[in-house]
Design an enzyme around this catalytic site. Structure first.
Site, PDB file in Angstrom:
ATOM      1  CG  HIS A 136      -1.901  -1.061   1.157  1.00 20.46           C
ATOM      2  ND1 HIS A 136      -3.158  -0.989   0.580  1.00 20.46           N
ATOM      3  CD2 HIS A 136      -1.952  -2.373   1.963  1.00 20.46           C
ATOM      4  CE1 HIS A 136      -4.033  -2.166   0.622  1.00 20.46           C
ATOM      5  NE2 HIS A 136      -3.152  -2.854   1.354  1.00 20.46           N
TER       6      HIS A 136
ATOM      7  CG  ASN B 187      -7.507  -4.759  -0.130  1.00 18.97           C
ATOM      8  OD1 ASN B 187      -6.902  -3.672   0.343  1.00 18.97           O
ATOM      9  ND2 ASN B 187      -7.387  -5.990   0.047  1.00 18.97           N
TER      10      ASN B 187
END
Length: 528
Positions: A65, A143
């Protein structure tokens, strides 16, 4: 009266350049040297401080990320879950009162690739929300897709290594990814999503979000239910990109999703999502053909409907990207009273890893940074550590007492707000998979629910990646797709049979083609 800023005493005017010690800087153009051409001296304090800070002004990149964008906003509760009072299921304060608003910060991200990678890469997108509640922070870390590749956290480092560039060539190579996936059949469902258009959301505003893992809600009586969290866009359509569309965008702009989010908020087009939950009783559910704690599985929304609990609006851009978006730190273990963990193995593994990586990346006292600090009072007996700039001390706490219990004015334990949830365990400590793996059924359901163009895109993308893989990898993947759906496996097999690729390769076929173009392109010129 003129508009010139003045100083009072030794305090510089607000627009006067200073160093980090507060010293006014009158020459920021020239270091100190012996004559205009001579060597510099070690006592160039301003230069040494400036360059030393510059050398350290990037944090270690997030392991996953790394590439992200963020925004501030608020969450407004409905006071209900569906048509029922939310208090029936959870005592979490932020949900109880209709119209109650809680400040939030959201960070969107790509998962596998680095900080400056294009936002058009095929990859899940992170959707992490920090709620600054009256009971402290709650982080909902998930997500855009509602499932994941694996169900056991022991496999996570291997999965990320396989998805990352080759450690020798530093080139992205889909054979590495499919080597791992072909030996991890539980990933078949996620692969079906990622290689379809769902693997490239059009931007951050027009995508769904999910907590992915199974959590629990706990009410005042200590009774718990299993829950899954979902963010559903309100005014924005959900849009995904084909591979060709993504490549066209990437040729013009590698920051398109960050730019889209920032500009939308600047013009007052505030993105909104409703937070929905699915609820199941807290037991094993033998009537299902999968385990509800399995993060590779969807809970059928027709059987277990999405129940609305509130709305989130993002209405303010960060004042500084680094201070807020880069330094914000999330963790799946950051829960408030009324929210709890399930026995989802992946969730339990993430809960240690997320906060541990923040202590390494940002520092021991990362929770003292404004973007991470709760807006509720903080009083702990934790002290010191690198970059501590405040003391987490209670207003009436005896400053000499940094331990508990104490009779000398130390901190006291909080009064419980309800009965503690106490799940019962009685089993052997083992290393085993869950009993109901059922790795392929839902992948087949998802394939059949896709529209024709989505299936076409899925097959083309899979063939494009698999055609450079070793035959044993191709055969395993075809087997998995066939077990999911016969048509699915047949189409991938036929596509690979028609693909002609030189098996000696570095990276994907597209990357090899790009390297070949670069080798023959360019205009000759003389040296200078």
């Amino acid at each position: 009266m003129d508009n010139k800023e003045t100083t009072t005493g030794n305090e510089p005017a607000s627009m006067t350049l200073t160093n980090r010690q507060g010293h006014p800087i009158s020459d920021n153009q020239n270091i100190r040297t012996v004559g205009s051409r001579g060597p510099s001296t070690l006592e160039n304090y301003h230069y040494i401080e400036k360059i030393s800070h510059f050398d350290r002004e990037r944090l270690p990149e997030r392991v996953v990320h790394a590439r992200g964008a963020g925004a501030h906003g608020y969450f407004e509760a409905y006071g209900k879950v569906g048509d029922e009072p939310v208090s029936k299921y959870t005592r979490a304060k932020l949900f109880q009162e209709a119209g109650k608003q809680t400040p939030v910060f959201v960070r969107f991200s790509t998962v596998v690739h680095g900080t400056y990678s294009p936002e058009t890469f095929r990859d899940p997108r992170g959707f992490a929300t920090k709620f600054y509640t009256e009971d402290g922070n709650w982080d909902l870390v998930g997500n855009n897709l509602k499932i994941f590749f694996i169900r056991d956290p022991l496999k996570f480092p291997d999965m990320v290594h396989a998805f990352r560039p080759d450690p020798v060539t530093n080139l992205q190579n889909p054979e590495r990814m499919f080597d791992f996936v072909s030996n991890s059949p539980e990933a078949t469902h996620m692969i079906t999503f990622v290689f379809s258009p769902w693997g490239i959301p059009a931007n951050y505003r027009q995508m769904q979000g999910s907590g992915v893992n199974t959590y629990k809600w706990v009410n005042k009586d200590g009774a718990a239910v299993l829950v899954k969290y979902h963010w559903e866009p309100v005014n924005q359509e959900i849009k995904n990109l084909t591979q060709a569309e993504a490549e066209a965008i990437q040729a013009k702009n590698v920051n398109h999703a960050t730019q889209d989010l920032y500009e939308a908020i600047e013009r007052g087009d505030y993105p909104e999502w409703e937070l929905c939950v699915q609820i199941l009783s807290d037991d094993e559910h033998p009537e299902l053909d999968f385990d509800p704690l399995d993060p590779t599985k969807l809970w059928d929304h027709e059987k277990f409907p999405f129940l609305k609990v509130g709305k989130m609006v993002l209405d303010r851009n960060p004042a500084n990207y680094f201070a807020e978006v880069e330094q914000v730190a999330f963790g799946t273990g950051v829960l408030v009273d009324g929210l709890d963990f399930s026995d989802d193995k992946l969730l339990q593994g993430r809960t240690f890893s997320y906060s541990d990586t923040q202590r390494y990346r940002v520092g021991t006292n990362y929770l003292q940074l404004p973007i991470n600090a709760p807006k509720s009072p903080v009083a702990t007996n934790q002290r010191d550590g690198q970059m501590a700039y405040m003391v987490d001390q209670g207003t009436r706490q005896n400053p000499h007492v940094n331990y508990e219990p104490s009779s000398l004015g130390g901190l006291q334990e909080a009064v419980p707000s309800g009965k503690e949830h106490q799940p019962m365990y009685n089993d052997k400590l083992v290393r085993e998979k869950i009993s109901r793996t059922n790795d392929f059924a839902q992948a087949g359901d998802t394939y059949r629910k896709f529209e024709d163009w989505e299936r076409d895109e899925l097959i083309a993308n899979l063939v494009g990646a698999l055609k450079i893989c070793a035959p044993i990898i191709q055969e395993k993947m075809i087997s998995y797709f066939t077990q999911a759906d016969a048509d699915y496996g047949r189409r991938v097999k036929e596509g690979l049979a028609q693909a002609k690729v030189d098996q000696a390769h570095l990276g994907s076929a597209e990357e090899k083609a790009g390297a070949a173009i670069a080798a023959s392109a360019g205009q000759k010129t003389d040296g200078y």
